[in-house]
Structure formats: C-alpha cells, structure tokens
Design a protein around this motif. Sequence first.
Motif, PDB file in Angstrom:
ATOM      1  N   GLY A 221       0.805  -1.224   0.000  1.00 43.43           N
ATOM      2  CA  GLY A 221       0.000   0.000   0.000  1.00 43.43           C
ATOM      3  C   GLY A 221       0.834   1.268   0.000  1.00 43.43           C
ATOM      4  O   GLY A 221       0.438   2.265   0.591  1.00 43.43           O
ATOM      5  N   GLY A 222       2.002   1.244  -0.642  1.00 44.22           N
ATOM      6  CA  GLY A 222       2.854   2.435  -0.665  1.00 44.22           C
ATOM      7  C   GLY A 222       3.795   2.451   0.527  1.00 44.22           C
ATOM      8  O   GLY A 222       4.002   1.417   1.176  1.00 44.22           O
TER       9      GLY A 222
ATOM     10  N   GLY B 120       5.265  -1.705  -2.371  1.00 42.71           N
ATOM     11  CA  GLY B 120       4.789  -1.656  -3.752  1.00 42.71           C
ATOM     12  C   GLY B 120       3.447  -0.939  -3.831  1.00 42.71           C
ATOM     13  O   GLY B 120       2.709  -0.859  -2.856  1.00 42.71           O
ATOM     14  N   THR B 121       3.161  -0.390  -5.005  1.00 41.04           N
ATOM     15  CA  THR B 121       1.926   0.374  -5.144  1.00 41.04           C
ATOM     16  C   THR B 121       1.032  -0.174  -6.256  1.00 41.04           C
ATOM     17  O   THR B 121      -0.086   0.288  -6.417  1.00 41.04           O
ATOM     18  CB  THR B 121       2.252   1.847  -5.487  1.00 41.04           C
ATOM     19  N   LEU B 122       1.535  -1.153  -7.011  1.00 39.61           N
ATOM     20  CA  LEU B 122       0.755  -1.624  -8.161  1.00 39.61           C
ATOM     21  C   LEU B 122       0.050  -2.933  -7.817  1.00 39.61           C
ATOM     22  O   LEU B 122       0.601  -3.768  -7.120  1.00 39.61           O
ATOM     23  CB  LEU B 122       1.679  -1.855  -9.363  1.00 39.61           C
ATOM     24  N   PRO B 123      -1.192  -3.119  -8.319  1.00 42.55           N
ATOM     25  CA  PRO B 123      -1.911  -4.368  -8.019  1.00 42.55           C
ATOM     26  C   PRO B 123      -1.247  -5.583  -8.670  1.00 42.55           C
ATOM     27  O   PRO B 123      -0.904  -5.551  -9.850  1.00 42.55           O
ATOM     28  CB  PRO B 123      -3.306  -4.127  -8.604  1.00 42.55           C
ATOM     29  N   ARG B 124      -1.025  -6.628  -7.866  1.00 45.78           N
ATOM     30  CA  ARG B 124      -0.363  -7.852  -8.323  1.00 45.78           C
ATOM     31  C   ARG B 124      -1.113  -8.543  -9.462  1.00 45.78           C
ATOM     32  O   ARG B 124      -0.513  -9.224 -10.272  1.00 45.78           O
ATOM     33  CB  ARG B 124      -0.265  -8.847  -7.156  1.00 45.78           C
ATOM     34  N   GLU B 125      -2.438  -8.379  -9.481  1.00 42.64           N
ATOM     35  CA  GLU B 125      -3.226  -9.058 -10.512  1.00 42.64           C
ATOM     36  C   GLU B 125      -2.960  -8.428 -11.875  1.00 42.64           C
ATOM     37  O   GLU B 125      -3.118  -9.063 -12.908  1.00 42.64           O
ATOM     38  CB  GLU B 125      -4.730  -8.975 -10.217  1.00 42.64           C
TER      39      GLU B 125
END
Lengths: 258, 259
Positions: B155-156, B192-197
Amino acid sequence: MSTASVFERSDGRFVATELARGPWDPNALHGGAPAALLMREFERVPAPEGLSLARVTYELLRPIPVGPVEIQAEVARPGLRVQLLEGSISAGGSEVVRARALRVQAADAGDGAHADSPPPPGPAGGRPAKLNVPHRPMFAPDAIEIRFVAGAWGGGPSTAWFRLRTPIVAGETPSELQRLAAAGDFGNGISATLSWDDYTYVNPDLTLYIEREPTGEWICLESETRIARDGIGMSESILYDERGRVGRATQALLVAPR
Amino acid sequence: MSVQPVFEALDGRFVATALASGPWDPNAQIGGAPAALLARELERVPAPEGLVVGRLTYDFIRPAPVGPVEIRTEVTRAGRRVQLLETVMLAGGVEVIRARALRVAAADSGRAHSDEIAPPAGPQGGRTGVLPGLHRPRFATDAVEIRFIAGAFGGGPATAWFRLTHPLVADEEPTPLQRLAAISDFGAGLSGTLPREEYVFINADLTVYVEREPLGEWICLESETRIARDGIGVTESVLYDERGRVGRATQALVIAPRH
C-alpha cells in the motif's frame, strides 16, 4: 568545452591524464574519472530494445595510476528484460576497478508512475567550491566545476551541482550517464565530517542507482556522511538533474587516522 | 526456535525447503532466503582482523527453485583493509544468483562518530502482518514474523519489523548479517503500489549497505517504492535494529503489465 580531456586515446588504449587525478595522491585517479570511463564502456555494449541502466556497482580495488589503462566490458547474463554486464579496468597488468551493471526493462506502470521529486535550488545561484587542492591539475576543479547550494566542502551534509568542463575521452561529448558517474563519486568529499589533515576516508566502492537517465550538463548531489561508532563510514547522495531526482549514489568508506 | 530449517544441508549442497518459497509460486524461492544463505557462505570465508561486511550486492539472474542448490565462493581481492568476495548460487548446474560482499576495515575515527539515528516505534506495538499469497508454507509469514508500524503490505510507503522464526540451516542460530540479508529483500513487496493481478513487479537485484552489524532478532524496514515515468522502479529501505539505524537496502524493479 576545453580541448584537454580526462582520458586520451593511444593505440586502442586509454591514457589517464593529470585531469583525472584525485586529492589523495598526485599519482592516483579520482574515482569519478574511471567511473565515467567504465560507464562509457558499458554504454557501448548493445542492449535489447527498451532496457535502461538501473545500477552500476564499482569496486575501486586499488589506486589507479595516471597513465595507460586497459578497459573491457561484456554481457555476463543476456536477457530480454534484464541484462547483467561486467567490466574492469587494468593498469600495468593488474586489475584496479571491477564493475557490474544491471540493465532492466523500463517500467511500464501506466498511471502508477510517480511525479518527479523537485531538485534543490539550481546551479545558477550556487557558490563556487572552495576546495582543498593539494596538487594541480586535478579532476576537481580542473575537469569538473562545482557549485554549492547548501553546506561547504568537508563541512558535513552538503548539496552541490557538478558539471564536466572537459570531455571524458578526447574529442567526445560526454553522455548524460557519463556525467552522472563522474559526479556520483563526490559524496564523501562534499559531505565529509572528519578533518582532511587528520583522517583518510577513501571509498573502496561506489553504487549508483539510476531511476531515470539525467538530462543536461548539471548533476546535483545532496550528500551526507555517517560514521557508525562500531561499524563503517558511509556516504549517501541523492542525485538530481535540473528537472528532479534521478537516483542515488552510495559509498562505503575506509576511515583511518593519517 | 522450531526445528524445521529454511535450508537442509546435504553433502556440501543445500536443499531449499518450502519455507524458502515466495508467496506466488510454491516452486520458487523468495529473494531473502537465498540472500541469507549466500551471506552465510560469505561469512565463512576468513577475514583479516578488524574487517566487517560493508556491502552485499545480489543479482537475481534467474528464479531460484525450491530444491537442491549449490554455492561457490571465492576471494576476488585479498587485502588487509579491503576484501572483495564473490559467490554464486547454482541450481541444476545453472547460475541463478550472483553476489558480492565488500569487507572493509571498521572505521577508526576516535570519538568523531555520528549520532545514532533512532529506530521507528518498536515491534511490540506493531500489527501482525497479513500477506497475500497462494500457498503455504512459505518464507513469509511461516519462517518470518512481520509486525507493521505504518502502512500495510503493498500500500505504498510502509514500515514494518521482521524476525526470522526458523533457523536458516538446521541447528544454527542465524548471525546478525544473515538476519539482515533475509529481511532486506522485503522492501519491494512491502511498499509496492501496483496491483499484483495487473502487474509483474519483481526486483532484479538487491544492494545492502551495512553501517553496523544489527543487534537482536528484530530488523525494521522503512520502505518506499518510486517508479519513474520515463525510467525504472526503485525501492529504498532504511534498515534498523531496536537500537537504531543499521544501513540501507535498494532494489531495482522490473515492472510490466500482465496483459
């Protein structure tokens, strides 16, 4: 740009000139000079499309003499998304610098990319460096111009802009990455906390992380040196161009009384 | 400490157990497990008196599989004040990780050292880390305990304490450097800030600068990931023990849409 250069070419080899010299020894190069020359060699190794240089780690193994050096770089691990390069500089048949460079695919994050972090105040308003200059000519200030915007040489945390005045290799305009490497090794100098007369604080390594390739001639270092009570000395520098943050330089230090 | 180790030692080789696996693929090791094992191999190389590890650099060349691996280590540059070590991890004869350690003489600066930088709030008050993932057991959170102080996983910017709860190798207490190496690789996942999916989001390397050896079992990461619009993603983590700052970890990221 002056016609003098940090390295001259001779019979397929490079010859370090006095403009490459560092402060510690009149016969030994400043780390920024070989760092820039190895950067140039890494840049000449072909990369798959879309890869950009993410990291270079330099091991400054031994003092590098003024005079002829041999340089090589090669792909250690090929790949479409990640490419690992290795390079070295030798002088008089012995290895003096060993380096590894990592190229990775440029980020494709769409709207997930971040805005630029703004740079410190620009070089135009900076103060020229008052350097401890034990011999001349020398890499700084003769091949590289320095302007302080916070702090002062050797006075703890400091921020300064750097600009190459001369080519790294005779007859060539330095690339932006070569400019970054040349400036990136100054963190321990500008932010030193120990007296030059009493201590040495040479860096046996330099790690550059490059978030994006810089633009323009000026590179800024916002540097701080820390010396752990029961550990090592270490200098950390955030790197900027005139648009914003471009990466970070880190150096481990050998701190000892003279 | 429970008995099950992250790696089983076998005739000079090692076998990565399920406890070395990452959250997404039960057959692939997470970076922290081999980073710690390689640190252990590097530590076994004799050092001149007074030298300490100042930096560890790992290049994660290929996915390191769960299962048998071999390690080869050599001294590249011997010296009284500086020693450079290189080590590689191989799986099925193929190089999967290449690493370097720089040992330097500990600073001799008399009383002119820097003030300790205070650590974030301690692990006791932290929230138990909940991690996404597809299988168990795995390195986090089965061999590593996580307590969040600020932020949440993925979440950043985030701050969390980590502690190895299993031995790296059977019947051995992990050294401070091994603990640090095991934990330092969590920065990219943590912040991390990007969705894993939607995105591939992996670190191709790990650089750990060690200002001083950590004390105690808990290591804290204060992590932030930045993704340049026309460059790459980089995660930076300030490393702490319960006394204060001990170093910094940096990771270069490969980021791409999954499509």
